[in-house]
Design an enzyme around this catalytic site. Structure first.
Site, PDB file in Angstrom:
ATOM      1  N   HIS A   1       0.862  -1.171   0.000  1.00 61.25           N
ATOM      2  CA  HIS A   1       0.000   0.000   0.000  1.00 61.25           C
ATOM      3  C   HIS A   1       0.907   1.232   0.000  1.00 61.25           C
ATOM      4  O   HIS A   1       2.001   1.188   0.567  1.00 61.25           O
ATOM      5  CB  HIS A   1      -0.848  -0.047   1.279  1.00 61.25           C
TER       6      HIS A   1
ATOM      7  N   ASP B   1       3.066  -4.049   8.065  1.00 58.16           N
ATOM      8  CA  ASP B   1       1.800  -3.354   7.873  1.00 58.16           C
ATOM      9  C   ASP B   1       0.693  -4.400   8.010  1.00 58.16           C
ATOM     10  O   ASP B   1       0.475  -5.213   7.115  1.00 58.16           O
ATOM     11  CB  ASP B   1       1.797  -2.710   6.477  1.00 58.16           C
TER      12      ASP B   1
ATOM     13  N   GLN C   1      -4.666  -5.102   7.101  1.00 56.27           N
ATOM     14  CA  GLN C   1      -5.701  -5.982   6.554  1.00 56.27           C
ATOM     15  C   GLN C   1      -5.717  -7.338   7.237  1.00 56.27           C
ATOM     16  O   GLN C   1      -6.605  -8.149   6.969  1.00 56.27           O
ATOM     17  CB  GLN C   1      -5.504  -6.173   5.035  1.00 56.27           C
TER      18      GLN C   1
ATOM     19  N   LYS D   1     -10.750  -0.009  10.327  1.00 56.52           N
ATOM     20  CA  LYS D   1     -10.997  -1.216   9.536  1.00 56.52           C
ATOM     21  C   LYS D   1     -11.408  -2.395  10.417  1.00 56.52           C
ATOM     22  O   LYS D   1     -11.646  -3.494   9.920  1.00 56.52           O
ATOM     23  CB  LYS D   1      -9.738  -1.594   8.743  1.00 56.52           C
TER      24      LYS D   1
ATOM     25  N   CYS E   1      -4.585   2.426  -3.789  1.00 55.70           N
ATOM     26  CA  CYS E   1      -3.355   2.881  -3.132  1.00 55.70           C
ATOM     27  C   CYS E   1      -2.252   1.845  -3.258  1.00 55.70           C
ATOM     28  O   CYS E   1      -1.438   1.672  -2.336  1.00 55.70           O
ATOM     29  CB  CYS E   1      -3.594   3.221  -1.659  1.00 55.70           C
TER      30      CYS E   1
HETATM   31  C1  PLP Z   1      -2.532  -2.668   3.566  1.00 48.94           C
HETATM   32  C2  PLP Z   1      -2.853  -1.284   4.015  1.00 48.94           C
HETATM   33  N1  PLP Z   1      -1.877  -0.516   4.526  1.00 48.94           N
HETATM   34  C3  PLP Z   1      -2.106   0.728   4.961  1.00 48.94           C
HETATM   35  C4  PLP Z   1      -3.352   1.287   4.889  1.00 48.94           C
HETATM   36  C5  PLP Z   1      -3.539   2.672   5.385  1.00 48.94           C
HETATM   37  O1  PLP Z   1      -4.394   2.709   6.491  1.00 48.94           O
HETATM   38  P1  PLP Z   1      -4.977   4.089   6.971  1.00 48.94           P
HETATM   39  O2  PLP Z   1      -5.612   4.735   5.789  1.00 48.94           O
HETATM   40  O3  PLP Z   1      -5.960   3.750   8.026  1.00 48.94           O
HETATM   41  O4  PLP Z   1      -3.843   4.896   7.484  1.00 48.94           O
HETATM   42  C6  PLP Z   1      -4.410   0.527   4.356  1.00 48.94           C
HETATM   43  C7  PLP Z   1      -5.791   1.042   4.223  1.00 48.94           C
HETATM   44  O5  PLP Z   1      -6.107   2.045   3.664  1.00 48.94           O
HETATM   45  C8  PLP Z   1      -4.145  -0.783   3.910  1.00 48.94           C
HETATM   46  O6  PLP Z   1      -5.116  -1.536   3.393  1.00 48.94           O
END
Ligand code: PLP
Ligand code: PLP
Lengths: 152, 425, 425, 152
Positions: B138, B215, B218, B241, B381
């Site tokens: 991401h 990270d 998910q 989430k 993203c």
């Molecule tokens: C795999 C992953 N990493 C990072 C993020 C970023 O999370 P957030 O937008 O809550 O900061 C997300 C979701 O948007 C994600 O799915």
């Protein structure tokens, strides 16, 4: 609400007439602790003599609870064997964690039983523990093995 | 382990009762973007505001005591959820802030070292050092590391992907080498659904003395995850989430790693002593939580974790596994549909990206939306991942505890309708 | 301008109906730490979650459209509140993040420039450059600049204070000089209550080509403030002190300044294009909002601004001015009470710090708390200011729209009771 | 819900059979625009001839709305006087801001009136505007003075 459980006469007395104030010259260990939220400060110095007895001196500024606690602590530990002191430390820590429901051991804690009421006030527990944290840290710095729970 | 009853669960989520696009029932298949919130979370947050709102860690009055207890209680609850100790969990505003906090530890230590400050050498980077990510990150776990590289002269490397949506571990040994100082990888891809062999990669990082970052955005909402099992040094994820409020995320850190990380955001509540010309800092987690924190959101998150604990994360994972299997099968029955990512239900989560031949993903999403079905379209993203698979974008469905076969069937019918509408089937 | 009716206003705040410490009515005098929230704010936030919750800016379905509209609508509303355009307002998690965002623009630009990246030279610092703050800064507007100095080799300077709690502008010309690249000052001190001559200091900054930053945390909630009048380049403040939820703050920036600032937090939603090895960034305000934002909190903040607009900020300021005058007079009637900060109601806000001879501020606060009166004690995150006035800490009362004379009277009676309890009167 | 107001026949026709695709050789101005949320891309090239007429070429990839919009735009502006083009640009921008309630001027907008329905879908407005943003930016880069509202 009644604050008398917090401000016991013994505490106010130690606050007004603190015992044992003053730093040791050339201590084996020294620690300066602050409570970052209110700015209370205590410096504790320790030295262990040839007989394994601990000598302690302190200076500080802050609220009644932190300064009275330093005074009570110095009376309790000055000149006593290190193992005994660790027992007192542990008992005091237990008391502070008791949320007002502990029955402190008067024989071990002496004047420090007056702090039982403090344990009902989360924001003040740190005040009461401040000199004890400094003592623990000064012991570590002096190379004295410490044991028991952490002050976190 | 009892199995979940999505129909019953749905009743706990007020939003799922609403209709969209001219009175059609809502089919929410976008939980990988953000989940809906059960009543219990909304109640917990509101009741905090109505009874105990005050600045936590900042007062001696009863409200401040209660607010502090509520905030720290939520921390303990969240820590327990991932098998961690409370003082290893830092609250952030979202996962992105957590990953940036990790990345800034490196760029800040590097800048401080250059100006003669003492720092933990694990965090100080120099030209010649390398940072490793993967091709399925991401943007939140890619761009911060690009910035660290730009600010320190270190080089960014990545682990590539196989055609079936897995990490290509063939050249792991050449990507992670003695120059590597940090390895940061996703646990479960938000675009491919892939679950990565995190432990293996973290072990490879540690073998060369690098810091390992994960990270877990998910994974943690969807399956039981224990910090000990991941084997990482730092792990970031978000609250929104996993049934929690917007505006809160978490960074877990091993005690010895957090202990020597330089501060990130600085200001109130994270200090020990402050003088005009210098300051000293509190131990973690406070060191990384500057300013009045998101107390109400932490309380709401605590309630979210309680809700998930009550369902049981094993049951949640089993439910999603079954549903994902069903969705993969149904989607791949449709001529012209290509799943981007693992096509079978092995080591994969519930986010399923796909393309429909002859229709742009955006247009597929639009037709689904017109039938009350909420999905996500675009690059999710994870733009470099799209490029890797030669698609400009995908349509993605993603499920959670409140979804069932009926929701998948609705999506499948919608895709067929789109094909008809655009004249490609 | 109609005057406020605190008794009627109080009814809008559910928390203010509760009792504390064995059934005593709550007297909340800690609004400078955080304000209480009216029902309208809680309702707005909850109804967002129950009807439109989705990841803003990240989907093509109806919920995502509604969430985006709610989020951007809140931005426009907040911008209007301070006479700004929507694209000049960045949402942060609190004021501390906003001030760090400003500070990191300098440390990041400096590091990028060192590694050959093109940056706006206004932000690139070198040894010999100076950063100017004041001796009355909240830690949030002091420590970040200490860190910038440590990371760039620049020098931190400060404008001193007079004995009566004002900025000492006598040596303004020597503190702000041709080496000065940024001047960051508080608009209204949270410990002294002083309102500073912000415009004059910003003009001095601009005269030497420095960027001007203002910490408006304590001013914007309490009086009409227009960005044009401040004359600053960047202004930070928080939502939770102005009736809004926890977890949201704002950074306003002049369009041309935001335009060339390097990103701070990086990740999703703030990018233009992302490749594995480099990225380009969206224009402000998106460039500074990485990750899923605090959408529900923005919606709640929008409702808070609406509530304040309905009262009228002129009326709010007049109410507070009158109440502060009353409080200053009543407090100074007490023997042994010393106000730290301006002693008359001229160019000062409603936060009043004081000491009571012979009683530690912490103990004063405790006696007040035992009577149901919530005040703040300590250094109020302005430790250097305490040192300047030779006090380890103070007790502080701070009022807002729901306070009246009766609340001040209760505090005064409490202080007298403390004097009796500790035997100093 | 009926999506026919969005996917007008004219739009689908331009999407399937785009007109005027291809970049100009050595253009006076060129602009590449992306929609960062979905990844749609359009590149527009422009050249003003000696008579003050604008010539335009483009390439792109993306959804039906963005690509049809590029095709319609190229038909609308190719070979016309710059002042006239600015009138068309302004009319299209107005239409996109009308939230579905505008009555587009068919004489000025021609095939582009089909985009009226798009203005009811906030997430798609950006798609429709993408080629027009590229046109505007290419004009700026070509040194052609532009006027009227911004595309923000
Ligand atoms: C795999 C992953 N990493 C990072 C993020 C970023 O999370 P957030 O937008 O809550 O900061 C997300 C979701 O948007 C994600 O799915
Ligand atoms: C003057 C001032 N600046 C900065 C801050 C920090 O605000 P926050 O804690 O919301 O980040 C505060 C409040 O705590 C303040 O009063």
């Amino acid at each position: 609400m009644d604050v008398d459980s917090l401000y016991q006469e013994i505490i106010l007395d130690h606050y007004r007439n603190p015992r044992g104030v003053g730093l040791l010259p050339e201590p084996h260990g020294e620690s300066h602790q602050v409570n970052p939220t209110c700015g209370d400060e205590v410096t504790v110095t320790v030295t262990a003599d040839a007989d394994g007895l601990l000598h302690v001196g302190y200076e500080g500024q802050g609220c009644s609870i932190s300064q009275a606690s330093a005074s009570v602590m110095s009376e309790l530990v000055e000149g006593r064997p290190i193992a005994e002191i660790h027992r007192v430390e542990a008992a005091f820590l237990d008391l502070m964690r008791s949320k007002g429901s502990g029955t402190p051991d008067e024989e071990v804690l002496q004047d420090a039983v007056a702090f039982a009421g403090v344990s009902k006030y989360p924001a003040r527990i740190k005040c009461a523990l401040l000199p004890w944290m400094a003592l623990r840290d000064a012991e570590v710095k002096a190379g004295i093995p410490v044991e028991g729970g952490s002050y976190e | 382990m009892t199995s979940l009853d999505p129909q019953r669960i749905k009743k706990d989520f007020p939003l799922l009762e609403r209709t969209v696009r001219d009175g059609q029932p809502l089919v929410y298949l976008d939980s990988a973007a953000t989940s809906q919130k059960p009543r219990a979370v909304l109640d917990a947050e509101r009741s905090f505001y109505e009874t105990s709102n005050a600045a936590a860690h900042r007062g001696a009055h009863q409200l401040a005591e209660e607010a502090t207890e509520a905030y720290e209680g939520a921390r303990a609850r969240v820590a327990g959820f991932v098998g961690a100790r409370a003082n290893e969990v830092v609250f952030t505003k979202n996962a992105t802030e957590g990953l940036n906090l990790a990345a800034y530890a490196f760029s800040n230590a590097s800048a401080l070292a250059r100006h003669g400050r003492e720092v933990d050498p694990r965090f100080a980077l120099r030209p010649g050092d390398s940072i490793v990510v993967t091709e399925m990150e991401h943007h939140a776990n890619l761009v911060p590391w690009q910035e660290v590289a730009a600010k320190t002269g270190a080089t960014l490397r990545w682990i590539g992907l196989t055609d079936d949506g897995r990490l290509d571990l063939g050249d792991l040994g050449s990507v992670i080498d003695s120059s590597t100082r940090v390895v940061s990888i996703v646990h479960q891809s938000n675009i491919l659904g892939t679950i990565t062999p995190v432990r293996q990669v973290m072990d490879a990082a540690h073998a060369v003395g690098a810091i390992g970052v994960v990270d877990a955005c998910q994974s943690i909402p969807h399956m039981p995850v224990s910090m000990a099992d991941l084997g990482a040094d730092l792990v970031a994820w978000s609250g929104h989430k996993m049934l929690g409020p917007t505006g809160i995320g978490m960074l877990w850190g091993r005690e010895d790693v957090l202990a020597t990380m330089p501060p990130f955001l600085t200001g109130g509540s994270m200090i020990e002593m402050v003088y005009l010309d210098h300051s000293t800092y509190a131990p973690p987690p406070q060191r990384f939580e500057a300013g009045v924190p998101m107390v109400a959101q932490a309380v709401g998150l605590g309630a979210a974790v309680e809700y998930l604990d009550d369902l049981g994360m094993d049951a949640v994972a089993a439910h999603e596994h079954e549903l994902t299997g069903y969705a993969l099968a149904r989607l791949q029955e449709i001529d012209g549909v290509t799943v981007i990512g693992p096509r079978t239900n092995v080591e994969r989560g519930s986010a399923i990206s796909f393309t429909v031949e002859g229709i742009h993903p955006h247009d597929v999403g639009q037709i689904l939306d017109s039938r009350g079905i909420a999905v996500r379209v675009g690059h999710h993203c994870a733009w470099p991942t799209c490029r890797r698979y030669g698609v400009p974008a995908t349509t993605r469905i993603s499920t959670y505890i409140y979804n069932d076969h009926g929701d998948i069937d609705a999506a499948v019918a919608g895709i067929r309708a789109a094909q008809k509408y655009f004249g490609v089937a």
